[in-house]
Motif scaffolding. Structure first.
Motif, PDB file in Angstrom:
ATOM      1  N   GLY A 105       0.783  -1.232   0.000  1.00  0.00           N
ATOM      2  CA  GLY A 105       0.000   0.000   0.000  1.00  0.00           C
ATOM      3  C   GLY A 105       0.810   1.274   0.000  1.00  0.00           C
ATOM      4  O   GLY A 105       0.282   2.349   0.268  1.00  0.00           O
ATOM      5  N   VAL A 106       2.112   1.199  -0.313  1.00  0.00           N
ATOM      6  CA  VAL A 106       2.894   2.422  -0.457  1.00  0.00           C
ATOM      7  C   VAL A 106       2.692   2.908  -1.888  1.00  0.00           C
ATOM      8  O   VAL A 106       3.004   2.197  -2.833  1.00  0.00           O
ATOM      9  CB  VAL A 106       4.394   2.166  -0.199  1.00  0.00           C
ATOM     10  N   ALA A 107       2.111   4.112  -2.030  1.00  0.00           N
ATOM     11  CA  ALA A 107       1.808   4.620  -3.368  1.00  0.00           C
ATOM     12  C   ALA A 107       3.112   4.894  -4.102  1.00  0.00           C
ATOM     13  O   ALA A 107       4.006   5.541  -3.563  1.00  0.00           O
ATOM     14  CB  ALA A 107       0.979   5.886  -3.286  1.00  0.00           C
ATOM     15  N   ILE A 108       3.216   4.392  -5.345  1.00  0.00           N
ATOM     16  CA  ILE A 108       4.487   4.429  -6.070  1.00  0.00           C
ATOM     17  C   ILE A 108       4.896   5.868  -6.381  1.00  0.00           C
ATOM     18  O   ILE A 108       6.076   6.154  -6.565  1.00  0.00           O
ATOM     19  CB  ILE A 108       4.418   3.566  -7.342  1.00  0.00           C
ATOM     20  N   PHE A 109       3.942   6.810  -6.424  1.00  0.00           N
ATOM     21  CA  PHE A 109       4.343   8.190  -6.690  1.00  0.00           C
ATOM     22  C   PHE A 109       4.333   9.050  -5.439  1.00  0.00           C
ATOM     23  O   PHE A 109       4.112  10.256  -5.479  1.00  0.00           O
ATOM     24  CB  PHE A 109       3.505   8.795  -7.817  1.00  0.00           C
ATOM     25  N   GLY A 110       4.594   8.412  -4.316  1.00  0.00           N
ATOM     26  CA  GLY A 110       4.897   9.159  -3.109  1.00  0.00           C
ATOM     27  C   GLY A 110       3.700   9.650  -2.330  1.00  0.00           C
ATOM     28  O   GLY A 110       2.558   9.609  -2.763  1.00  0.00           O
ATOM     29  N   GLY A 111       3.983  10.097  -1.111  1.00  0.00           N
ATOM     30  CA  GLY A 111       3.001  10.807  -0.314  1.00  0.00           C
ATOM     31  C   GLY A 111       2.153   9.960   0.603  1.00  0.00           C
ATOM     32  O   GLY A 111       1.592  10.490   1.552  1.00  0.00           O
TER      33      GLY A 111
ATOM     34  N   PRO B  11      10.149   1.086 -29.167  1.00  0.00           N
ATOM     35  CA  PRO B  11       8.916   1.482 -28.478  1.00  0.00           C
ATOM     36  C   PRO B  11       9.202   2.094 -27.101  1.00  0.00           C
ATOM     37  O   PRO B  11       8.474   2.994 -26.660  1.00  0.00           O
ATOM     38  CB  PRO B  11       8.134   0.175 -28.353  1.00  0.00           C
ATOM     39  N   MET B  12      10.277   1.628 -26.440  1.00  0.00           N
ATOM     40  CA  MET B  12      10.589   2.165 -25.109  1.00  0.00           C
ATOM     41  C   MET B  12      10.873   3.663 -25.194  1.00  0.00           C
ATOM     42  O   MET B  12      10.475   4.430 -24.311  1.00  0.00           O
ATOM     43  CB  MET B  12      11.796   1.426 -24.531  1.00  0.00           C
ATOM     44  N   THR B  13      11.564   4.086 -26.275  1.00  0.00           N
ATOM     45  CA  THR B  13      11.826   5.517 -26.464  1.00  0.00           C
ATOM     46  C   THR B  13      10.524   6.299 -26.475  1.00  0.00           C
ATOM     47  O   THR B  13      10.377   7.304 -25.778  1.00  0.00           O
ATOM     48  CB  THR B  13      12.561   5.734 -27.801  1.00  0.00           C
ATOM     49  N   LEU B  14       9.577   5.818 -27.277  1.00  0.00           N
ATOM     50  CA  LEU B  14       8.312   6.536 -27.398  1.00  0.00           C
ATOM     51  C   LEU B  14       7.591   6.575 -26.052  1.00  0.00           C
ATOM     52  O   LEU B  14       7.023   7.602 -25.667  1.00  0.00           O
ATOM     53  CB  LEU B  14       7.429   5.860 -28.465  1.00  0.00           C
ATOM     54  N   ILE B  15       7.643   5.459 -25.333  1.00  0.00           N
ATOM     55  CA  ILE B  15       6.935   5.391 -24.050  1.00  0.00           C
ATOM     56  C   ILE B  15       7.574   6.340 -23.031  1.00  0.00           C
ATOM     57  O   ILE B  15       6.878   7.084 -22.336  1.00  0.00           O
ATOM     58  CB  ILE B  15       6.918   3.936 -23.522  1.00  0.00           C
ATOM     59  N   ILE B  16       8.917   6.357 -22.979  1.00  0.00           N
ATOM     60  CA  ILE B  16       9.571   7.230 -21.996  1.00  0.00           C
ATOM     61  C   ILE B  16       9.371   8.692 -22.386  1.00  0.00           C
ATOM     62  O   ILE B  16       9.252   9.560 -21.514  1.00  0.00           O
ATOM     63  CB  ILE B  16      11.062   6.854 -21.841  1.00  0.00           C
ATOM     64  N   ILE B  17       9.294   8.985 -23.689  1.00  0.00           N
ATOM     65  CA  ILE B  17       9.039  10.367 -24.108  1.00  0.00           C
ATOM     66  C   ILE B  17       7.685  10.855 -23.600  1.00  0.00           C
ATOM     67  O   ILE B  17       7.525  12.021 -23.255  1.00  0.00           O
ATOM     68  CB  ILE B  17       9.151  10.503 -25.648  1.00  0.00           C
ATOM     69  N   THR B  18       6.708   9.939 -23.507  1.00  0.00           N
ATOM     70  CA  THR B  18       5.422  10.368 -22.952  1.00  0.00           C
ATOM     71  C   THR B  18       5.454  10.423 -21.433  1.00  0.00           C
ATOM     72  O   THR B  18       4.439  10.714 -20.801  1.00  0.00           O
ATOM     73  CB  THR B  18       4.269   9.427 -23.350  1.00  0.00           C
ATOM     74  N   GLY B  19       6.604  10.145 -20.822  1.00  0.00           N
ATOM     75  CA  GLY B  19       6.705  10.232 -19.371  1.00  0.00           C
ATOM     76  C   GLY B  19       6.265   8.971 -18.657  1.00  0.00           C
ATOM     77  O   GLY B  19       6.088   8.958 -17.444  1.00  0.00           O
ATOM     78  N   GLU B  20       6.102   7.871 -19.414  1.00  0.00           N
ATOM     79  CA  GLU B  20       5.732   6.604 -18.782  1.00  0.00           C
ATOM     80  C   GLU B  20       6.929   5.660 -18.861  1.00  0.00           C
ATOM     81  O   GLU B  20       8.015   6.055 -19.270  1.00  0.00           O
ATOM     82  CB  GLU B  20       4.536   5.984 -19.505  1.00  0.00           C
ATOM     83  N   ILE B  21       6.715   4.394 -18.469  1.00  0.00           N
ATOM     84  CA  ILE B  21       7.803   3.424 -18.555  1.00  0.00           C
ATOM     85  C   ILE B  21       7.191   2.049 -18.771  1.00  0.00           C
ATOM     86  O   ILE B  21       6.000   1.849 -18.501  1.00  0.00           O
ATOM     87  CB  ILE B  21       8.680   3.468 -17.273  1.00  0.00           C
TER      88      ILE B  21
ATOM     89  N   PRO C 283      -0.656   3.916 -12.445  1.00  0.00           N
ATOM     90  CA  PRO C 283       0.731   4.336 -12.726  1.00  0.00           C
ATOM     91  C   PRO C 283       1.514   3.239 -13.453  1.00  0.00           C
ATOM     92  O   PRO C 283       1.506   2.086 -13.027  1.00  0.00           O
ATOM     93  CB  PRO C 283       1.324   4.596 -11.340  1.00  0.00           C
ATOM     94  N   SER C 284       2.204   3.622 -14.539  1.00  0.00           N
ATOM     95  CA  SER C 284       2.837   2.616 -15.398  1.00  0.00           C
ATOM     96  C   SER C 284       3.972   1.890 -14.686  1.00  0.00           C
ATOM     97  O   SER C 284       4.194   0.705 -14.900  1.00  0.00           O
ATOM     98  CB  SER C 284       3.365   3.266 -16.672  1.00  0.00           C
ATOM     99  N   LEU C 285       4.699   2.612 -13.807  1.00  0.00           N
ATOM    100  CA  LEU C 285       5.815   1.978 -13.101  1.00  0.00           C
ATOM    101  C   LEU C 285       5.312   0.794 -12.274  1.00  0.00           C
ATOM    102  O   LEU C 285       5.860  -0.310 -12.318  1.00  0.00           O
ATOM    103  CB  LEU C 285       6.495   3.013 -12.204  1.00  0.00           C
ATOM    104  N   ALA C 286       4.225   1.012 -11.534  1.00  0.00           N
ATOM    105  CA  ALA C 286       3.682  -0.044 -10.676  1.00  0.00           C
ATOM    106  C   ALA C 286       3.070  -1.157 -11.515  1.00  0.00           C
ATOM    107  O   ALA C 286       3.291  -2.340 -11.260  1.00  0.00           O
ATOM    108  CB  ALA C 286       2.649   0.542  -9.727  1.00  0.00           C
ATOM    109  N   VAL C 287       2.286  -0.784 -12.542  1.00  0.00           N
ATOM    110  CA  VAL C 287       1.621  -1.791 -13.380  1.00  0.00           C
ATOM    111  C   VAL C 287       2.651  -2.708 -14.022  1.00  0.00           C
ATOM    112  O   VAL C 287       2.529  -3.932 -14.000  1.00  0.00           O
ATOM    113  CB  VAL C 287       0.771  -1.119 -14.482  1.00  0.00           C
ATOM    114  N   THR C 288       3.722  -2.100 -14.579  1.00  0.00           N
ATOM    115  CA  THR C 288       4.647  -2.947 -15.327  1.00  0.00           C
ATOM    116  C   THR C 288       5.587  -3.720 -14.405  1.00  0.00           C
ATOM    117  O   THR C 288       6.138  -4.725 -14.830  1.00  0.00           O
ATOM    118  CB  THR C 288       5.431  -2.143 -16.371  1.00  0.00           C
ATOM    119  N   ILE C 289       5.744  -3.285 -13.145  1.00  0.00           N
ATOM    120  CA  ILE C 289       6.432  -4.163 -12.186  1.00  0.00           C
ATOM    121  C   ILE C 289       5.553  -5.394 -11.950  1.00  0.00           C
ATOM    122  O   ILE C 289       6.026  -6.524 -11.896  1.00  0.00           O
ATOM    123  CB  ILE C 289       6.711  -3.444 -10.850  1.00  0.00           C
TER     124      ILE C 289
END
Lengths: 349, 362
Positions: A278-284, B85-95, B148-154
């Motif tokens: 439950g730690v939100a990945i974007f902080g806070g 594709p990773m370039t395009l994804i990171i350019i949109t600020g996701e991962i 959030p893409s970071l959490a989803v893709t983990i």
């Protein structure tokens, strides 16, 4: 409209019923609750199918398996709450674990407590490098620690080469840390619990601890408010490094061999444990206790699958599903809060 | 003092007083046109690559040979593919952290289906479809549900790798059709360039054109700067993101197929850890992790730079353990250097302002 009315009714009844229900309500809204329920269900189902699962030895194994990830997750949650991340924890743990092996090889008579302190200091040094790079260069932690993940691993490779230290190379008293129990709890697990409690109290009850949440919610606002953002973030990295160091020393105590590849790939497990907890990945938001529970849940799954005689290959897939479920639950909870805020604001107008 | 009394009749004062309040961002950057392109962040990566190639060709014996070209390119192809594709994804600020797991999943599927006696072409089609499905799953969670893409893709990193394990377990399948595996390591005549490079170049061209010459691509940069602003000017943020992840899934499946046939081995742990290598190469190629900045040529240079460095070090008998450190140091240097640069610019700015200030007051 109807939802607003219902909401108002429910809130008035809750008010009339007094504090008891309200406490119950706040317990039900705890972010850690779903993890706790999942963990309890998992243990219960496994126990019903295989009573040996909760034998003293079974419990001891459960706790021992979780110990190292619990410590790492506590450190990682400190960072994630401030909107940072440390991907280099696996490499740091590997370096410290191999360092511990080397110390015992060179100076077998050194008191264990000194070795533990050395390990923590070594970890803090590595964490400090991360923290310095992140705060001075003002580059996202994700990139810096991805770099140090490689650098630390490379250093470990260069240092260890093909060499490995085995449990036999270390004093018996050191290995006993992860064998002996106090009141049924392994010593290193008690150490992990103490760490989680200490960090948890710091986060919940002290001004610098609360500052970390403020930084994670909005770094700019925190700066305007007069919080020393860089300093606090640096200290969080330092603390995370120290905890990774502690975990590294305990790793050397718990596992048979340490070498060049010790701890590789661990970073994702640790981040996953924090996210599930439950730690939100974007902080806070989030708590250290939650992250520790998440770590406990993830490691318990492995043991449960074995106890339930499920194909071990399913383990990682289940971990993935769990992470996805956790963030979806988190999302639903935040949507509900946003809706509640909207309705309460609408009422006030 | 006359200016203050009759401000309208006189033109503006010719030499403005040193303005210490002017923010650094308003200072003229002083680079336009060709100079801007030639001194950009990704141009620097390209120079570094060229400089290193020349150095290696001169200084390292046996480096400048078709054999080198062949092995080097065969080695970097998976990273090169997924980096697009990773370039395009990171350019949109996701991962997207799940790429290597998707490749592993396709590899596992390929092994099991082929071992089950299915026609190889049908197997390849099913693998591509599986990659597409994996990408759509990511895209659905990130673009439609807004997670959030970071959490989803983990999460999907663990999930897809787990599914690969469920599909093939501890087994490895190796007896793929000889003609096909030979094709994947074959070279174009005496040049040493692998035949599959043709397909890889086509994919690079596709993503390059998509990013740099289409409204869709320009929109990705806008999304990287600000999602709200991008929505406001009529970019369908969710749809763009969704297709990016689908693209990432398809290319990851291609990389998985390539990996399987090149090493003639389908295993569940194929390509593991590749996601971090890809991200390191993309960031080295000048893509900003914040989004909004980066180019395909820069990324290609970044991937090739890491690949060539590793290969040259190995050829120069530098032990393997140094390679990983070099990659890490390069990555850190490439992100820390610009911020040191901006710190120097800031220092010169304040110094200039101070000097003007003292001149005016004197």
């Amino acid at each position: 409209m109807s939802s607003t009315i219902e909401h108002r009714e429910s809130s008035t009844t809750a008010g009339r019923a007094g504090g008891g229900l309200r406490t119950l309500g706040s317990v039900l809204r705890l972010r850690e609750l779903p993890v706790l329920v999942a963990l309890a269900l998992l243990v219960l189902i496994t126990y019903i199918n295989n009573p040996l699962f909760l034998s003293p030895q079974g419990i001891k194994d459960l706790l021992l398996n979780a110990t190292i990830i619990v410590i790492l997750a506590a450190g990682q949650s400190l960072l994630i709450i401030t909107r940072n991340i440390d991907l280099s924890v696996g490499s740091m743990l590997g370096l410290v674990a191999f360092g511990t092996g080397s110390i015992f090889a060179a100076m077998p008579d050194l008191p264990i407590i000194a070795v533990v302190l050395l390990g923590i200091a070594f970890g803090a040094l590595l964490g400090g490098v991360n923290g310095l790079l992140v705060t001075v260069a003002k580059v996202p932690a994700l990139v810096i620690t991805l770099g140090t993940l490689y650098v630390f691993r490379g250093l470990n490779n260069a240092w260890a080469g093909g060499k490995q230290y085995f449990a036999g190379d270390r004093p018996e008293a050191f290995g006993a840390l992860s064998v002996d129990t106090v009141l049924g709890f392994p010593i290193i697990t008690l150490l992990a619990i103490a760490v989680v409690v200490a960090v948890g109290v710091y986060m919940a009850g002290t001004r610098p601890g609360r500052d970390l949440y403020a930084i994670g919610s909005d770094p700019e606002a925190a700066k305007v408010f007069g919080i020393k953002v860089s300093q606090r973030v640096f200290l969080a990295f330092l603390a995370n490094g120290a905890l990774a160091g502690l975990a590294g020393v305990l790793y050397a105590s718990r596992f048979n061999s340490v070498g060049a590849t010790t701890g590789s790939g661990m970073e994702l497990d640790v981040v996953a444990a924090a996210v599930v907890g439950g730690v939100a990945i974007f902080g806070g938001s989030g708590t250290v206790a939650g992250a520790a529970l998440g770590a406990l849940l993830l490691t318990t799954i492995t043991s449960s699958l074995t106890a339930l005689r499920v194909d071990k290959f399913w383990q990682q897939a289940i971990v993935g599903i769990l992470i996805l479920t956790a963030i979806i639950i988190d999302r639903l909870a935040s949507l509900r809060t946003a809706k509640k805020l909207r309705t309460s604001e609408a009422r006030n107008v | 003092m006359s200016e203050t009394t009759t401000p309208r009749s006189k033109p503006a004062p010719p030499a403005p007083v040193a303005d210490s309040t002017k923010p650094l961002a308003d200072e003229p950057k002083g680079r336009t046109g060709a100079a801007r392109i030639l001194a950009s962040r990704d141009a620097i990566t390209i120079y570094a690559l060229l400089a290193f190639l020349i150095y290696a060709a001169v200084a390292i014996p046996r480096f400048a040979s078709p054999v080198t070209t062949g092995f080097l390119l065969l080695d970097v192809i998976p990273v090169l593919l997924i980096a697009m594709p990773m370039t395009l994804i990171i350019i949109t600020g996701e991962i997207d952290l799940s790429v290597a797991s998707t490749a592993g999943l396709t590899s596992a599927l390929m092994g099991v289906l082929w071992a089950g006696g299915m026609d190889i072409w049908l197997v390849l089609v099913i693998c591509l479809l599986a990659g597409t499905a994996a990408g759509m799953f990511n895209g659905f969670l990130i673009a439609v549900l807004g997670l959030p893409s970071l959490a989803v893709t983990i999460g999907t990193l663990a999930l897809f790798r787990g599914l690969a394990l469920v599909v093939i377990g501890d087994n490895a399948v190796a007896n793929f059709p000889r003609a096909l595996t030979a094709f994947f390591t074959s070279k174009l005549g005496a040049t040493g360039i692998p035949t599959v490079m043709i397909g890889v170049v086509l994919i690079m061209l596709f993503f390059g054109v998509l990013l740099h010459f289409t409204p869709f691509g320009r929109g990705l940069y806008a999304m990287g700067y600000s999602k709200e602003a991008a929505t406001f000017v009529g970019i369908n943020v969710a749809r763009s993101k969704f297709w990016l992840y689908v693209g990432s899934g398809v290319v990851s499946a291609l990389a998985g197929i390539y990996w399987t046939l090149r090493y003639t081995s389908a295993r569940s742990d194929n390509a593991s850890g590749l996601e971090l290598a890809v991200i390191a190469a993309v960031l080295l190629g000048g893509v900003s992790i914040f989004g909004g900045k980066g180019t395909i040529p820069g990324v290609i240079a970044g991937v090739l730079l890491i690949g060539t460095l590793n290969y040259a070090l190995r050829l120069g008998r530098v032990s393997d353990v140094v390679l990983i450190t070099v990659t890490g140091l390069l990555l850190i240097a490439s992100v820390v250097a610009p911020s040191i640069g901006s710190a120097i610019r800031e220092w010169r700015h304040t110094r200039r302002v101070r000097r003007q200030f003292s001149q005016n007051s004197a």
